[in-house]
Design a protein around this motif. Sequence first.
Motif, PDB file in Angstrom:
ATOM      1  N   THR A 240       1.114   2.275   0.845  1.00  0.00           N
ATOM      2  CA  THR A 240      -0.277   1.988   0.479  1.00  0.00           C
ATOM      3  C   THR A 240      -0.771   3.006  -0.541  1.00  0.00           C
ATOM      4  O   THR A 240      -1.317   2.641  -1.591  1.00  0.00           O
ATOM      5  N   HIS A 301      -3.504   1.745   6.815  1.00  0.00           N
ATOM      6  CA  HIS A 301      -3.514   0.324   7.158  1.00  0.00           C
ATOM      7  C   HIS A 301      -4.491  -0.444   6.280  1.00  0.00           C
ATOM      8  O   HIS A 301      -4.443  -1.670   6.210  1.00  0.00           O
ATOM      9  N   ASN A 302      -5.387   0.283   5.621  1.00  0.00           N
ATOM     10  CA  ASN A 302      -6.333  -0.319   4.678  1.00  0.00           C
ATOM     11  C   ASN A 302      -5.655  -0.391   3.311  1.00  0.00           C
ATOM     12  O   ASN A 302      -5.317   0.639   2.728  1.00  0.00           O
ATOM     13  N   GLU A 303      -5.474  -1.595   2.792  1.00  0.00           N
ATOM     14  CA  GLU A 303      -4.703  -1.769   1.561  1.00  0.00           C
ATOM     15  C   GLU A 303      -5.321  -1.115   0.337  1.00  0.00           C
ATOM     16  O   GLU A 303      -4.671  -0.963  -0.693  1.00  0.00           O
ATOM     17  N   THR A 305      -6.561   1.985   0.331  1.00  0.00           N
ATOM     18  CA  THR A 305      -6.518   3.442   0.495  1.00  0.00           C
ATOM     19  C   THR A 305      -5.666   4.125  -0.573  1.00  0.00           C
ATOM     20  O   THR A 305      -4.555   3.704  -0.876  1.00  0.00           O
TER      21      THR A 305
END
Length: 316
Positions: A240, A301-303, A305
């Motif tokens: 990511t 987990h946040n795309e 980031t």
Amino acid sequence: MFILDKILPFIFSYIRPFIKWFLHVFTRLSELQRICYGARAGASRCRQIERSLLQSKQPEIKTLLRELDEAAPYASDKELLYFAPRAVQVVSRVKRIKNNVHPDFGRLFGNCVTTIWGYKRLMHHVEELRAESYDSENLEHEQKLLQLWQLLMPEDPLTGRISKQWQEIGFQGDDPKTDFRGMGMLGLENLLYFASAYNDAAKHVLLHSMHPTVGYTYAIVGINLTALAFNLLRTGAAKTHFYNQVALHKQNFSTIEDFHKLYCYLFFEFDRFWMDSSPRNIMDFREVYQAFEITKLEALHNESTIFKTNLVVESV
């Protein structure tokens, strides 16, 4: 919930070809084209491209992936840049994508290819450093260790190579070489990069580590954070950050310096997290470290980031 997690991927594997066929007929675009044109540049697009390629049943694409995987670890920067036109050529032929009709596909898809296999090459380079043991008979190793001391403690010369002074910067004993056994030269290279590239930030963190009640062993914590950075890279969680970084800064691929910068970010942020957690003493280290690791995994987990690696010391 556990049963659903097991069953849903199995069901999707069967209906995926029908979904692809329907979308292809409806949009007149292949899945790779839809991703390139529809997904945001960076992690979102690269992850979807990577997933689509891995799920392909086309023999030519499978052969392409195998060839790129075999070549990536040892590819030079120039050779790595050839991966994109090669992949575009194969995929365009297999998917019957005409360049004159879809002129943007080659560029968008090619950028993802270079980013994806650049990450794989980076994994290999990092693993090589981790596997290289610290050797006190190696002059280069010894010079790097002494340079680390000079950068962190410029006003306090070492009285000798074997000295209790090493404990002042957080090594466990009189000879730091034993502390590098787990992460090898990667641990030393990370510590040295932090101390040289972000000297003010490194000294700021070192000062906190010397606090009489909430201090911690700077070097040992640093090596633990090398292990964290290594695991984020190895498991793919760090994709990511790296994929977004490449897109944001218009790089071709991630380099070993980018990994060092990720490490510096983790060390600087851990120090902040540690101080904000108000630990009773060093005995709280495991609990605080695990909480810190969870926050970084959740962030990745946040795309969207991307960790900010321009470290700024606001106060001591």
